[in-house]
Design a protein around this motif. Structure first.
Motif, PDB file in Angstrom:
ATOM      1  N   ALA A  79      32.558 -46.533   1.108  1.00 32.79           N
ATOM      2  CA  ALA A  79      33.351 -48.066   1.121  1.00 32.79           C
ATOM      3  C   ALA A  79      32.949 -48.526   2.243  1.00 32.79           C
ATOM      4  CB  ALA A  79      34.813 -47.393   0.625  1.00 32.79           C
ATOM      5  N   ASP A  80      33.273 -47.788   3.235  1.00 32.61           N
ATOM      6  CA  ASP A  80      33.307 -49.318   5.079  1.00 32.61           C
ATOM      7  C   ASP A  80      31.954 -49.354   4.876  1.00 32.61           C
ATOM      8  OD1 ASP A  80      34.773 -46.336   6.851  1.00 32.61           O
ATOM      9  OD2 ASP A  80      35.919 -48.122   5.708  1.00 32.61           O
ATOM     10  N   LYS A 100      30.265 -53.235   5.721  1.00 33.15           N
ATOM     11  CA  LYS A 100      29.477 -53.392   6.268  1.00 33.15           C
ATOM     12  C   LYS A 100      28.226 -54.291   6.116  1.00 33.15           C
ATOM     13  CE  LYS A 100      30.554 -50.200  10.492  1.00 33.15           C
ATOM     14  NZ  LYS A 100      30.651 -49.502  11.437  1.00 33.15           N
ATOM     15  N   LYS A 101      27.665 -53.529   4.747  1.00 31.27           N
ATOM     16  CA  LYS A 101      26.791 -54.132   4.063  1.00 31.27           C
ATOM     17  C   LYS A 101      26.448 -55.297   4.046  1.00 31.27           C
ATOM     18  CE  LYS A 101      25.940 -53.492   0.037  1.00 31.27           C
ATOM     19  NZ  LYS A 101      25.192 -54.867  -0.520  1.00 31.27           N
ATOM     20  N   SER A 102      27.383 -55.777   2.963  1.00 31.98           N
ATOM     21  CA  SER A 102      28.042 -57.401   2.803  1.00 31.98           C
ATOM     22  C   SER A 102      28.146 -58.196   3.630  1.00 31.98           C
ATOM     23  CB  SER A 102      29.367 -57.323   2.193  1.00 31.98           C
ATOM     24  OG  SER A 102      29.177 -56.396   0.990  1.00 31.98           O
ATOM     25  N   SER A 103      28.153 -57.751   5.097  1.00 33.12           N
ATOM     26  CA  SER A 103      28.197 -59.156   5.918  1.00 33.12           C
ATOM     27  C   SER A 103      27.385 -59.440   6.940  1.00 33.12           C
ATOM     28  CB  SER A 103      30.056 -58.744   7.050  1.00 33.12           C
ATOM     29  OG  SER A 103      29.239 -57.349   7.355  1.00 33.12           O
ATOM     30  N   THR A 104      25.897 -58.180   6.601  1.00 38.27           N
ATOM     31  CA  THR A 104      25.058 -58.754   6.869  1.00 38.27           C
ATOM     32  C   THR A 104      23.842 -57.980   5.925  1.00 38.27           C
ATOM     33  OG1 THR A 104      24.982 -55.701   7.190  1.00 38.27           O
ATOM     34  CG2 THR A 104      25.772 -56.829   8.975  1.00 38.27           C
ATOM     35  N   THR A 105      23.811 -58.471   4.708  1.00 40.44           N
ATOM     36  CA  THR A 105      22.130 -58.717   3.919  1.00 40.44           C
ATOM     37  C   THR A 105      21.782 -60.192   4.566  1.00 40.44           C
ATOM     38  OG1 THR A 105      23.849 -57.576   1.905  1.00 40.44           O
ATOM     39  CG2 THR A 105      22.712 -58.974   1.814  1.00 40.44           C
ATOM     40  N   VAL A 106      22.793 -60.680   4.567  1.00 39.26           N
ATOM     41  CA  VAL A 106      21.918 -62.075   4.714  1.00 39.26           C
ATOM     42  C   VAL A 106      21.559 -62.210   5.760  1.00 39.26           C
ATOM     43  CG1 VAL A 106      21.335 -65.189   5.287  1.00 39.26           C
ATOM     44  CG2 VAL A 106      23.181 -63.186   3.499  1.00 39.26           C
ATOM     45  N   PRO A 107      21.927 -61.424   6.365  1.00 43.62           N
ATOM     46  CA  PRO A 107      21.031 -61.765   8.241  1.00 43.62           C
ATOM     47  C   PRO A 107      19.708 -60.957   8.187  1.00 43.62           C
ATOM     48  CG  PRO A 107      23.248 -61.986   8.799  1.00 43.62           C
ATOM     49  CD  PRO A 107      22.622 -61.632   7.250  1.00 43.62           C
ATOM     50  N   ILE A 135      21.532 -46.253  -1.647  1.00 45.29           N
ATOM     51  CA  ILE A 135      21.893 -44.646  -0.908  1.00 45.29           C
ATOM     52  C   ILE A 135      23.695 -44.833  -1.018  1.00 45.29           C
ATOM     53  CG2 ILE A 135      21.551 -43.596   1.072  1.00 45.29           C
ATOM     54  CD1 ILE A 135      19.269 -44.546   1.526  1.00 45.29           C
ATOM     55  N   LEU A 136      23.739 -46.088  -0.530  1.00 47.61           N
ATOM     56  CA  LEU A 136      25.236 -45.835  -0.246  1.00 47.61           C
ATOM     57  C   LEU A 136      25.990 -45.964  -2.044  1.00 47.61           C
ATOM     58  CD1 LEU A 136      26.228 -48.922   2.422  1.00 47.61           C
ATOM     59  CD2 LEU A 136      26.133 -45.956   2.276  1.00 47.61           C
ATOM     60  N   SER A 137      25.562 -45.696  -2.789  1.00 48.78           N
ATOM     61  CA  SER A 137      25.773 -45.870  -4.118  1.00 48.78           C
ATOM     62  C   SER A 137      26.046 -44.256  -4.893  1.00 48.78           C
ATOM     63  CB  SER A 137      25.332 -46.601  -5.465  1.00 48.78           C
ATOM     64  OG  SER A 137      25.208 -48.321  -5.051  1.00 48.78           O
ATOM     65  N   GLN A 138      24.589 -44.201  -4.588  1.00 48.41           N
ATOM     66  CA  GLN A 138      24.479 -42.449  -5.144  1.00 48.41           C
ATOM     67  C   GLN A 138      25.358 -41.131  -3.736  1.00 48.41           C
ATOM     68  OE1 GLN A 138      22.729 -41.532  -7.246  1.00 48.41           O
ATOM     69  NE2 GLN A 138      22.332 -43.684  -7.377  1.00 48.41           N
TER      70      GLN A 138
END
Length: 634
Positions: A55-56, A60-67, A92-95
């Motif tokens: 979840a963490d 983090k992925k959501s905030s860095t996806t665009v950059p 990978i995070l989903s699995q």
């Protein structure tokens, strides 16, 4: 699991050691249960930490996806498009999150399908172990009670001898009629006590043999079965644990396959074999009980029967023993048949141990335990009656009549002895006859005792009267014959007098042949057995004939109303004494254990305890007793 391994056959008199061994194995289940609870706790904690970690990093992925996908200052907003690397990372995070759920499921499986199952298994097997211990205590108490009865009989005998000696001294000093009468009374009482003591010695010896060669091995084998059932259940649970863990990944699966191979090699018989190997010990059968003469009177072990007074006492004892033995015979045969069938099932399971089902094996064990306890109890009681019959028939001189035909046990004072308890408390046998027939043993036929001893004496039991069944009273199978010693005077062959209705040819030595027209007179009326004793005045012979073949004047229900119709069915024959069962050795066999017996081709072996389905018979040959393979004899 091996059908050839038996703790009861290998280790003698080892209930305490075997019970403790099985108890230790059951307690071990609690340690295994605790292991899987701790394992479930670790998997739960790991699942929660892995889920939080996923979840963490999703945040983090959501905030860095665009950059990461298009840079900080793109010319065109990418919208929902993500870079290939971010997509891979997302997968990978989903699995990883799914793996956390898999570990949560593994935690639940360990808790519900392993730890809880182990707890229930321990409770179930521990209860079974307690029942077996109770069964063992019951057998020990029965043996000890018989030993106690022997001690009491010895004490009574010594006291009666002392009393006899006092009376003899008194008579010697003052030889009057009163003292002589007192002396005779004391001598009779002393002789009765001696006879009772000898009976108890025989009962104690036979019970001792049964206890050490039948009861104790049976208990030990039951303990063995409990421990082997535990192993089967435990193997199933270990294989289940391995199965749920294999789903976590290839690496864990490879590690658990190694554990599987070890689990599958954990045969129940391996536990039994190593226990036997480390518990073999030297054992000697307890010595037989022997007659100990009183220091003041009898000095041999022969029955004391100087007069008919002692014989009458022994006849009553014989009648009671015959009655008790007869009641137990059918019951034990039925139980033995059920035990043989269950033994066959257990043997087949142990022979095919690779495919044995734990639940089916345990159910068979439970059913066996349900039958073996009453069977062993009934066998012990039957043995006591059998020994009492044998002791009396084989030790009373031939000139005395041991017939029990005219003994009516129902008219005697009820006592609280072991055989009264047998009839009224243990067996709860209803001796009332079924409606529409003679008194029976419960299956519609007359009740006859089977004499097990090689003796020329014959025993015939009369059936209880049908009226007893109507009144609902328990009537003894012994009925008192009318003590009419004066023969009824023959009047004529006309209606109202004694008359032969049908021709009958004798089939036994104590019977006589009759024909219509013969003149007959009554000797002894039918006591309920279906036979009447008459004198054939035409031939001069005296003997038994079927009651329904004659008409006796003033006989209640004796014979038929007239001579019409076909001859009625002849009553069932009176069984004569059957010889002791023997086997002849067809092959030589060398004993491989202390409880076995070597035999040579041609040996004649007396059977003490028959084959119960396991392939072994217990017998005696040339003064030696032991087990031998049944298939080696014919």
């Amino acid at each position: 699991m091996s059908a050839d391994l038996s703790i009861g056959n290998e280790i003698k008199d080892a209930f305490k050691e075997t019970h403790k061994w099985v108890q230790n194995n059951l307690k071990w289940l609690k340690d295994i249960e605790q292991f899987y609870r701790e394992r479930a706790k670790l998997e739960k904690e790991y699942s929660e930490k892995l889920s939080r970690l996923s979840a963490d990093y999703f945040n983090k992925k959501s905030s860095t996806t665009v950059p990461i996908s298009v840079g900080d200052t793109p010319a065109t907003t990418p919208g929902s498009v993500e870079a290939a690397g971010v997509v891979a990372w997302n997968e990978i995070l989903s699995q990883t999150d799914m793996i956390s759920k898999d570990h949560d499921q593994l935690s639940s499986d360990f808790e519900n399908h392993l730890a809880n199952q182990l707890s229930g298994l321990f409770t179930k097997l521990d209860m079974t172990l307690s029942k077996i211990a109770g069964f063992n205590d019951d057998m020990v108490n029965k043996k000890d009670n018989i030993y106690h009865e022997l001690e009491k009989a010895k004490k009574d005998y010594d006291e009666s001898c002392s009393t006899m000696e006092m009376a003899r001294n008194k008579c010697t000093k003052a030889s009057n009629d009163r003292n002589k009468k007192k002396l005779n009374e004391k001598e009779v009482e002393m002789n009765k006590c001696k006879n009772e003591y000898l009976i108890k010695i025989n009962q104690a010896n036979r019970t001792k043999d049964k206890y050490y060669f039948q009861d104790v091995p049976e208990v030990l084998d039951l303990l063995q079965d409990v421990n082997e059932a535990k192993t089967l259940f435990l193997n199933d649970l270990w294989l289940k644990a391995a199965s749920v863990e294999k789903d976590l990944g290839t690496r864990v699966s490879k590690r658990l396959q190694t554990a599987d191979s070890v689990v599958k090699q954990n045969k129940p018989s391996l536990n039994t074999a190593i226990f036997i190997k480390h518990n073999l010990k030297s054992w000697k059968e307890p010595q037989d009980f022997t007659y100990k003469p009183s220091p003041v009177w009898h000095d041999d072990e022969k029955f004391a029967v100087p007069s008919t007074l002692e014989v009458e006492d022994l006849r009553v004892k014989l009648a009671k023993a015959e009655n008790d033995y007869n009641l137990l015979q059918d019951k034990t045969q039925n139980e033995l048949s059920r035990l043989s069938a269950l033994n066959k099932i257990k043997h087949e399971m142990k022979t095919n141990e690779d495919s044995v089902n734990a639940v089916k094996f345990y159910d068979t064990l439970k059913n066996y335990l349900t039958v073996i306890s009453p069977f062993t109890s009934h066998e012990t009681l039957k043995l006591q009656a059998e020994v009492q019959i044998e002791s009396i028939q084989n030790n009373v001189p031939e000139e005395y009549d041991l017939s029990t035909d005219n003994i009516n046990l129902s008219k005697m004072k009820k006592k609280s002895g072991i055989f009264s308890k047998l009839k009224h408390n243990i067996l709860n046998v209803d001796s009332r006859p079924s409606s529409g027939g003679n008194a029976t043993s419960g299956n519609g036929g007359p009740l006859h005792i089977t004499n097990l001893f090689n003796t020329s004496r014959r025993t015939r039991l009369g059936a209880a009267s049908s009226k007893a069944g109507e009144d609902g009273e328990n009537t003894s199978i012994y009925t008192s014959e009318t003590s009419t010693t004066t023969k009824t005077t023959h009047t004529s062959n006309e209606d109202g007098g004694n008359k032969v209705l049908y021709a009958y040819t004798k089939q036994d030595d104590d019977e006589i042949s009759i024909s219509p027209g013969d003149k007959i007179s009554l000797v002894t009326r039918d006591s309920g057995s279906g036979w009447t004793k008459i004198n054939n005045d035409s031939t001069g012979e005296t003997g038994l004939v079927p009651t329904t073949y004659v008409r006796i004047s003033n006989a209640d229900g004796g014979g038929t109303a007239n001579g019409r119709g076909p001859a009625p069915e002849v009553p069932p024959p009176r069984r004569t004494a059957l010889p002791v069962r023997t086997l002849e050795a067809a092959y030589a066999y060398e004993a491989k254990g202390d409880d076995e017996m070597s035999i040579d081709v041609g040996d004649v072996i007396t059977v003490i305890r028959g084959d119960d389905g396991r392939g072994w018979t217990y017998g005696e040959c040339d003064g030696l007793k032991g087990l031998f393979p049944t298939s080696y004899c014919k």
